[in-house]
Write a protein that holds these residues in place. Structure first.
Motif, mmCIF file in Angstrom:
data_model
loop_
_atom_site.group_PDB
_atom_site.id
_atom_site.type_symbol
_atom_site.label_atom_id
_atom_site.label_comp_id
_atom_site.label_asym_id
_atom_site.label_seq_id
_atom_site.Cartn_x
_atom_site.Cartn_y
_atom_site.Cartn_z
ATOM 1 N N ARG A 140 -42.288 23.512 -30.456
ATOM 2 C CA ARG A 140 -43.544 22.965 -29.796
ATOM 3 C C ARG A 140 -44.245 21.939 -30.999
ATOM 4 N NH1 ARG A 140 -42.493 27.712 -28.841
ATOM 5 N NH2 ARG A 140 -42.276 28.508 -26.959
ATOM 6 N N LEU B 61 -42.328 18.676 -30.789
ATOM 7 C CA LEU B 61 -42.659 18.010 -29.391
ATOM 8 C C LEU B 61 -43.830 17.170 -29.407
ATOM 9 C CD1 LEU B 61 -41.522 20.529 -26.713
ATOM 10 C CD2 LEU B 61 -40.404 18.417 -27.382
ATOM 11 N N HIS C 184 -49.663 29.234 -28.674
ATOM 12 C CA HIS C 184 -48.456 30.008 -28.260
ATOM 13 C C HIS C 184 -48.366 31.236 -28.990
ATOM 14 C CE1 HIS C 184 -44.148 31.130 -27.987
ATOM 15 N NE2 HIS C 184 -43.926 30.875 -29.289
ATOM 16 N N LEU D 94 -44.527 23.869 -23.836
ATOM 17 C CA LEU D 94 -43.637 22.752 -23.888
ATOM 18 C C LEU D 94 -44.157 21.595 -23.522
ATOM 19 C CD1 LEU D 94 -41.970 25.436 -25.111
ATOM 20 C CD2 LEU D 94 -40.088 24.053 -24.832
ATOM 21 N N GLY E 201 -41.021 17.988 -20.990
ATOM 22 C CA GLY E 201 -41.277 19.402 -21.624
ATOM 23 C C GLY E 201 -41.155 20.748 -20.977
ATOM 24 N N GLY F 239 -38.645 23.519 -21.171
ATOM 25 C CA GLY F 239 -39.108 25.120 -21.395
ATOM 26 C C GLY F 239 -38.251 25.771 -20.433
#
Length: 347
Positions: free
Chosen positions: A69, A72, A98, A202, A227, A231
């Protein structure tokens, strides 16, 4: 994908990309946790693998997570032409959310261990773990609110969190549903659950990085879609590893998901096939048979192959979303390489 693009991706050292992004984000993440109440901050640091219970530094090997993450968010900023550090607040906020979700998930699922250590609730108690999770979420909101895109960023994160909660609720309800019959969980329902539970964060990581980097709305939206697809692929591969992965690599017990009767994609896909093995599998699942025998039938019924094909299809969809807005080379190729790497991990 052009041959040039293929060559560029082949040359991308994804572990190095992940480490570069972690190194960029780590000081800001530690600073954020350092602003918490000392006791709550210790629980947060423990969950990140930075310390032991009581606050003593943990060995470096204890630090968990690949930092997907975080990467990203940083790459999302770089993909729209901004410096990677522009995406750091997004990376910190999403990582905090998260971690908060993992703390609460472990409580809801009764999982006493995470990454080969006692879960936070098992180490500190249920009430303290709930409090620490709440504090992490509050800190994530504070982190994004302090950015120049505060209102827009918070709307994006809150939408992702709503999807995460929806996905978690569905996952919990799946446990009470039968393996067969009209009330069984279908693969399409699993996809919707996993997109919320895993894909939403994500997607928001990449989108928030682009948003803080000044990317236009259509690029931010495309990165969110990519994303989310990533995920989904990530979760399905995780399901495969939960049945057939090497415990020394995954940190999970052999056939752990089968022992816990989790409704994972390989099992659901196997049950959805018209094969004789699928019918035998349904009988075994209802009878609580030996997980090794169940794993063999899931594979024989095509569940493992179907799951990996599904994961690859979602990665291809993520590539399409990225191709529409990002040029070849640079952060765009690193994002594409990251997608492929996560599907191939430990398989």
């Amino acid at each position: 994908m052009t041959p040039v693009s293929s060559a560029l991706r082949a040359q991308t050292d994804v572990p190095l990309v992940l480490e570069r992004c972690r190194e960029l984000v780590r000081p800001a993440l530690r600073d954020a946790v350092g602003r918490m109440h000392p006791w709550v901050g210790e629980m947060a640091a423990y969950s990140f693998g930075w310390c032991e219970v009581g606050g003593a530094p943990a060995p470096a090997a204890a630090s968990g997570g690949k930092g997907v993450r975080q990467a990203l968010a940083v790459l999302g900023a770089e993909a729209v032409g901004a410096a990677g550090r522009t995406g750091v607040p997004a990376a910190v906020a999403v990582e905090l959310v998260h971690t908060f979700s993992l703390m609460h998930d472990d409580i809801m699922d009764g999982d006493a261990a995470r990454r080969r250590r006692p879960a936070v609730w098992a180490a500190y108690g249920t009430g303290p773990a709930v409090l620490a999770g709440d504090a992490l979420f509050a800190l994530a909101v504070e982190t994004l609110a302090a950015t120049g895109a505060g209102a827009s960023a918070l709307r994006l994160l809150s939408a992702a969190l709503g999807d995460l909660v929806h996905g978690q609720a569905e996952d919990l309800l799946f446990a009470a549903r039968p393996w067969t019959g009209p009330e069984r969980v279908r693969p399409a329902e699993y996809r919707a659950m996993a997109e919320g539970k895993t894909g939403a964060l994500l997607g928001s990581a990449a989108a928030l990085g682009a948003l803080l980097g000044g990317g236009p709305p259509h690029v931010v939206s495309a990165l969110d879609r990519a994303g989310r697809r990533l995920g989904l692929a990530f979760q399905i591969v995780d399901d495969v590893l939960g049945i057939w992965g090497d415990p020394e690599v995954t940190g999970k017990p052999v056939h752990g998901d089968l022992r816990e009767h989790k409704k994972t994609f390989p099992v659901l896909a196997a049950l959805d096939s018209p094969s004789t093995e699928a019918r035998r599998l349904a009988v075994l699942l209802r009878s609580g048979a030996d997980p090794e025998e169940v794993a063999g039938l899931v594979e024989a019924a095509g569940g493992r192959t179907a799951a990996l094909d599904e994961a690859r299809a979602h990665i291809a969809a993520a590539d399409v979303a990225l191709a529409g807005v990002l040029p070849e080379g640079g952060a765009g190729d690193e994002l594409r390489a990251l997608s492929a790497y996560l599907v191939q991990r430990d398989l």
